[in-house]
Design a protein around this motif. Structure first.
Motif, short mmCIF file in Angstrom:
data_model
loop_
_atom_site.label_atom_id
_atom_site.label_comp_id
_atom_site.label_asym_id
_atom_site.label_seq_id
_atom_site.Cartn_x
_atom_site.Cartn_y
_atom_site.Cartn_z
N GLN A 1 -30.95 -72.30 23.93
CA GLN A 1 -30.99 -70.96 24.49
C GLN A 1 -31.97 -70.45 25.32
N THR B 1 -28.55 -65.77 14.70
CA THR B 1 -28.13 -65.46 16.12
C THR B 1 -27.25 -66.23 16.74
N ASP B 2 -26.31 -65.57 17.46
CA ASP B 2 -25.25 -66.48 18.02
C ASP B 2 -25.55 -66.07 19.76
N TYR B 3 -25.37 -67.02 20.49
CA TYR B 3 -25.37 -66.84 21.90
C TYR B 3 -24.14 -67.28 22.46
N LEU B 4 -23.34 -66.38 23.01
CA LEU B 4 -21.91 -66.62 23.47
C LEU B 4 -21.70 -66.29 24.78
N ILE B 5 -22.63 -67.07 25.74
CA ILE B 5 -22.78 -66.90 27.10
C ILE B 5 -22.12 -68.05 28.05
N GLY B 6 -21.43 -67.68 28.80
CA GLY B 6 -20.79 -68.58 29.66
C GLY B 6 -19.65 -69.48 29.08
N ARG C 1 -17.97 -72.23 26.71
CA ARG C 1 -17.90 -72.56 25.31
C ARG C 1 -19.20 -73.77 24.95
N ASN D 1 -21.86 -74.05 26.29
CA ASN D 1 -23.32 -73.48 26.52
C ASN D 1 -23.61 -72.65 25.38
N TRP D 2 -22.56 -72.42 24.14
CA TRP D 2 -22.86 -71.38 23.16
C TRP D 2 -23.75 -71.94 22.11
N HIS D 3 -24.53 -71.25 21.70
CA HIS D 3 -25.24 -71.61 20.41
C HIS D 3 -25.04 -70.63 19.50
N THR D 4 -24.56 -71.06 18.38
CA THR D 4 -24.23 -70.00 17.18
C THR D 4 -24.99 -70.71 16.01
#
Length: 180
Positions: A50, A106-111, A113, A115-118
């Motif tokens: 991320q 922390t979750d990163y739901l950007i762009g 799937r 590229n997501w970091h959950t």
């Protein structure tokens, strides 16, 4: 006996907030919420894609982002202002280890799937191991106050510790002995 030397970088977040002034329409409850938020602990996240690949751990606040790399720490302020902290003569690539796991994730739901970091783990502190022989450096703090300790093992030489700041306009030592 292990000796600990404690330092605090204050004024960084406070200066950025004061420079921004009092936002139009900010009421007492908003100011109170901001004061409470400023006392929350920093949350360090392990980089799982991320952040820039050079960043191993990062902490974000409303006033700055702290990036921890093998070369040292960088404080990134809004508007591209950057202050770096390095340790001249230290180990070329010290081990970084998270300390005090937090229950929050922390979750990163950007762009897309892919590229997501959950479920990114958060920690209260991060330790640089053996930055100098027998010397560790530990970062921690609150949203408005970044702190770091040098932890010395028996026989370690405190005179080996060197700090170098870059990118800062003017650094001053406050009446309380803090670097601002």
């Amino acid at each position: 006996m292990i000796r600990t030397y404690r330092f605090a970088l204050i004024g960084c977040a406070a200066s950025a907030l004061l420079a921004a002034g009092d936002p139009v329409g900010q009421d007492a409850s908003t100011k109170q919420a901001a004061a409470v938020a400023a006392q929350l602990p920093l949350r360090f996240e392990r980089n799982q894609g991320q952040f820039d690949p050079a960043v191993r751990y990062a902490a974000r606040t409303s006033a700055y982002t702290l990036a921890l790399t093998a070369q040292g720490a960088s404080l990134l302020f809004p508007g591209s202002a950057r202050v770096s902290l390095s340790l001249p003569g230290s180990a070329a690539s010290p081990a970084l280890e998270p300390m005090d796991p937090l229950t929050v994730r922390t979750d990163y739901l950007i762009g897309a799937r892919r590229n997501w970091h959950t479920g990114v783990a958060n920690y209260a502190r991060v330790r640089y191991r053996f930055v100098y022989p027998g010397v560790d450096m530990v970062f921690y703090g609150k949203q408005s106050r970044l702190e770091y300790d040098f932890v010395l093992q028996p026989g370690a030489d405190p005179d080996a510790i060197r700090l170098q700041f870059g990118g800062a306009g003017a650094l001053v030592i406050t009446a309380d002995g803090d670097l601002a």
